[in-house]
Write an enzyme that holds these catalytic residues in place. Structure first.
Site, PDB file in Angstrom:
ATOM      1  N   HIS A 268      17.176  11.544   8.529  1.00 44.98           N
ATOM      2  CA  HIS A 268      16.403  12.387   7.622  1.00 44.98           C
ATOM      3  C   HIS A 268      15.034  11.782   7.406  1.00 44.98           C
ATOM      4  CE1 HIS A 268      15.257  14.845   4.216  1.00 44.98           C
ATOM      5  NE2 HIS A 268      16.127  15.702   4.711  1.00 44.98           N
ATOM      6  N   ASP A 319      23.059  19.292   7.483  1.00 45.92           N
ATOM      7  CA  ASP A 319      23.530  20.163   8.563  1.00 45.92           C
ATOM      8  C   ASP A 319      24.834  19.702   9.189  1.00 45.92           C
ATOM      9  OD1 ASP A 319      21.388  22.064   8.578  1.00 45.92           O
ATOM     10  OD2 ASP A 319      20.109  20.423   9.247  1.00 45.92           O
TER      11      ASP A 319
HETATM   12  N1  COA Z   1      20.158  10.756  16.574  1.00 47.40           N
HETATM   13  C1  COA Z   1      19.816   9.639  17.231  1.00 47.40           C
HETATM   14  N2  COA Z   1      18.752   8.881  16.894  1.00 47.40           N
HETATM   15  C2  COA Z   1      18.027   9.293  15.854  1.00 47.40           C
HETATM   16  C3  COA Z   1      18.327  10.445  15.118  1.00 47.40           C
HETATM   17  C4  COA Z   1      19.433  11.188  15.523  1.00 47.40           C
HETATM   18  N3  COA Z   1      19.785  12.289  14.862  1.00 47.40           N
HETATM   19  N4  COA Z   1      17.433  10.605  14.127  1.00 47.40           N
HETATM   20  C5  COA Z   1      16.583   9.582  14.241  1.00 47.40           C
HETATM   21  N5  COA Z   1      16.938   8.790  15.293  1.00 47.40           N
HETATM   22  C6  COA Z   1      16.267   7.599  15.741  1.00 47.40           C
HETATM   23  C7  COA Z   1      15.086   7.994  16.614  1.00 47.40           C
HETATM   24  O1  COA Z   1      15.447   8.119  17.967  1.00 47.40           O
HETATM   25  C8  COA Z   1      14.159   6.853  16.353  1.00 47.40           C
HETATM   26  O2  COA Z   1      14.607   5.727  17.075  1.00 47.40           O
HETATM   27  P1  COA Z   1      13.553   4.756  17.788  1.00 47.40           P
HETATM   28  O3  COA Z   1      12.739   4.181  16.654  1.00 47.40           O
HETATM   29  O4  COA Z   1      14.422   3.794  18.505  1.00 47.40           O
HETATM   30  O5  COA Z   1      12.740   5.643  18.673  1.00 47.40           O
HETATM   31  C9  COA Z   1      14.363   6.545  14.871  1.00 47.40           C
HETATM   32  O6  COA Z   1      15.708   6.940  14.622  1.00 47.40           O
HETATM   33  C10 COA Z   1      13.402   7.321  13.982  1.00 47.40           C
HETATM   34  O7  COA Z   1      13.457   8.693  14.356  1.00 47.40           O
HETATM   35  P2  COA Z   1      12.442   9.810  13.885  1.00 47.40           P
HETATM   36  O8  COA Z   1      12.734  11.102  14.567  1.00 47.40           O
HETATM   37  O9  COA Z   1      11.053   9.274  14.005  1.00 47.40           O
HETATM   38  O10 COA Z   1      12.845   9.843  12.356  1.00 47.40           O
HETATM   39  P3  COA Z   1      12.279  10.790  11.294  1.00 47.40           P
HETATM   40  O11 COA Z   1      12.678  10.209  10.022  1.00 47.40           O
HETATM   41  O12 COA Z   1      10.865  11.067  11.496  1.00 47.40           O
HETATM   42  O13 COA Z   1      13.032  12.163  11.642  1.00 47.40           O
HETATM   43  C11 COA Z   1      14.603  13.829  11.732  1.00 47.40           C
HETATM   44  C12 COA Z   1      13.909  12.799  10.854  1.00 47.40           C
HETATM   45  C13 COA Z   1      15.484  14.689  10.835  1.00 47.40           C
HETATM   46  C14 COA Z   1      13.579  14.737  12.434  1.00 47.40           C
HETATM   47  C15 COA Z   1      15.448  13.116  12.790  1.00 47.40           C
HETATM   48  O14 COA Z   1      16.346  12.233  12.163  1.00 47.40           O
HETATM   49  C16 COA Z   1      16.172  14.073  13.689  1.00 47.40           C
HETATM   50  O15 COA Z   1      15.595  14.564  14.669  1.00 47.40           O
HETATM   51  N6  COA Z   1      17.470  14.371  13.405  1.00 47.40           N
HETATM   52  C17 COA Z   1      18.233  15.308  14.176  1.00 47.40           C
HETATM   53  C18 COA Z   1      17.874  16.742  13.778  1.00 47.40           C
HETATM   54  C19 COA Z   1      18.437  17.125  12.442  1.00 47.40           C
HETATM   55  O16 COA Z   1      19.584  16.848  12.118  1.00 47.40           O
HETATM   56  N7  COA Z   1      17.614  17.824  11.666  1.00 47.40           N
HETATM   57  C20 COA Z   1      17.999  18.309  10.356  1.00 47.40           C
HETATM   58  C21 COA Z   1      17.267  17.574   9.284  1.00 47.40           C
HETATM   59  S1  COA Z   1      17.869  17.997   7.677  1.00 47.40           S
END
Ligand code: COA
Length: 382
Positions: A268, A319
């Site tokens: 998140h 979700d």
């Molecule tokens: N599965 C695997 N790895 C994940 C992950 C996931 N769901 N969410 C984050 N990570 C990892 C990323 O790969 C990244 O790793 P790295 O630093 O080795 O590259 C790190 O955690 C940070 O990820 P990032 O996308 O930059 O985090 P964020 O805080 O900006 O993003 C989300 C938040 C929600 C966009 C992200 O967690 C995500 O894409 N989740 C899946 C989609 C989802 O469930 N969305 C609903 C949100 S309520």
């Protein structure tokens, strides 16, 4: 002479505005390090246990919980607002059978504006009325579009019945059990608002131009539809189905992570601990499994949760457990995101009202990282 481009951006642009405060709001607050979610001062746990979705809608729009007569009045207004203009039903009827339901919702809401002569009246009184009307109509659109694509006629709502019961009734054509209706009502409460998430921010940007509520909400639906936002719940269920058996979880998740695939429903942008909504939804997923005598999806989910915590230290978000909960309610996978919108319409409109009340056009800056002073070359010499 051309000035070269900057190599990397230095500002918030590089981090998707994480942690940047872009406005003030009383609608809700996400306290990421404590795992708290507050609607207009009330903790989400209290509301999920004791309130109803209609009370929460009133709270989001009016900054306070309703008394009995105010709630009765709201229920009456919602009840008389479910019907869609015949033209919008016709639009749904004529849309391709395989159209994505979230696109159907976005298109139908856009069309609703044609048939509301007050649509451009953004006074607070009228905006509240439209918010109520849209909240009822979202449920009708999602249920009706699903029936129409399956060759069935839309079902008229039951009078004197709340949105949760009516939505399930209009979808399936039969009254849900009290248990399922209550649980679905709590799901709607949990999804109702979440501070400046991507779709709410989008709605506020449009409202900030003094665009109509319809325009604001249509834009918000577009933002919600992506797999990184509201689209994640459907993606979660697809993953659970692909895993298929609790025994397969360990290998599946490790392989996914090794190939840098994101596991939907985890992580998140704000919570750094358990998402408080997931606490309830985990319980709902368990209950639905027990009720149906089919705990497989709950068990797979729990194992995925364990492996994700061990391997990545990531918590499930809203979700993750909503997917198996809805699946056990017999709701088609591609309706999970529209259902998110059936609830979030209350939060979007509360934010739009707040934006209208104290408006300032939202117009941030971009950090320019391109070249400057590029000499113009006529087309024949390029
Ligand atoms: N599965 C695997 N790895 C994940 C992950 C996931 N769901 N969410 C984050 N990570 C990892 C990323 O790969 C990244 O790793 P790295 O630093 O080795 O590259 C790190 O955690 C940070 O990820 P990032 O996308 O930059 O985090 P964020 O805080 O900006 O993003 C989300 C938040 C929600 C966009 C992200 O967690 C995500 O894409 N989740 C899946 C989609 C989802 O469930 N969305 C609903 C949100 S309520």
């Amino acid at each position: 002479m051309t000035d070269t481009a900057k190599e990397t951006p230095t500002a918030a642009a590089a981090t998707g505005l994480r942690g940047v405060v872009v406005g003030a709001s009383t609608v809700s607050d996400v306290v990421g390090d404590k795992g708290e979610l507050i609607y207009q001062g009330y903790n989400i746990h209290e509301l999920a246990k004791h309130s109803t979705f209609e009370e929460v809608a009133f709270l989001l729009w009016n900054k306070r919980l309703p008394n009995r007569s105010e709630l009765a009045e709201l229920n009456q207004q919602l009840s008389s607002s479910y019907a869609l203009p015949a033209e919008v039903i016709e639009l749904l009827r004529r849309s391709p059978r395989d159209a994505d339901p979230i696109d159907q919702l976005r298109t139908a809401v856009s069309a609703l504006e044609f048939y509301d002569p007050t649509a451009r009246d953004i006074s607070i009184d009228n905006s509240r009325k439209i918010s109520i009307k849209l909240t009822a109509q979202f449920a009708t659109i999602v249920a009706a579009s699903d029936r129409l694509r399956n060759g069935k006629e839309p079902v008229a709502p039951l009078p004197e019945t709340n949105i949760a019961t009516n939505f399930l009734y209009m979808l399936k054509g039969e009254r849900p059990s009290e248990h399922d209706a209550k649980l679905f009502d709590a799901c709607l409460i949990l999804h109702a608002d979440h501070e400046l998430n991507a779709s709410t921010f989008t709605a506020r940007v449009v409202a900030g131009t003094l665009g109509s509520i319809y325009a604001s909400v249509v834009a918000a639906i577009g933002a919600l539809s992506g797999p990184l936002h509201g689209g994640a719940n459907t993606a979660v269920m697809k993953t659970l189905l692909e895993i298929g058996d609790p025994e397969n979880v360990e290998t599946y998740v490790k392989q996914a992570l090794a190939s840098k695939k994101k596991m939907m429903g985890f992580g998140h942008a704000v919570y750094k601990t358990e998402d408080p909504r997931a606490t309830h939804l985990r319980q709902f997923s368990r209950e639905m499994g027990e009720q149906a005598g089919e705990s497989k999806w709950y068990e797979i989910s729990r194992r995925v949760e364990e492996v994700m915590m061990r391997e990545k230290g990531l918590y499930p978000n809203v979700d993750f457990f909503s997917a198996s909960t809805y699946y056990m309610m017999g709701i088609p996978l591609d309706l999970y995101t529209p259902i998110f919108a059936v609830s979030r319409i209350t939060g979007w409109t509360a934010h739009v009202l707040e934006q209208y009340i104290d408006n300032k056009l939202i117009r941030p800056r971009a950090e320019y990282v391109g070249p400057r002073n590029v000499p113009y070359v006529p087309i024949d010499q390029r």
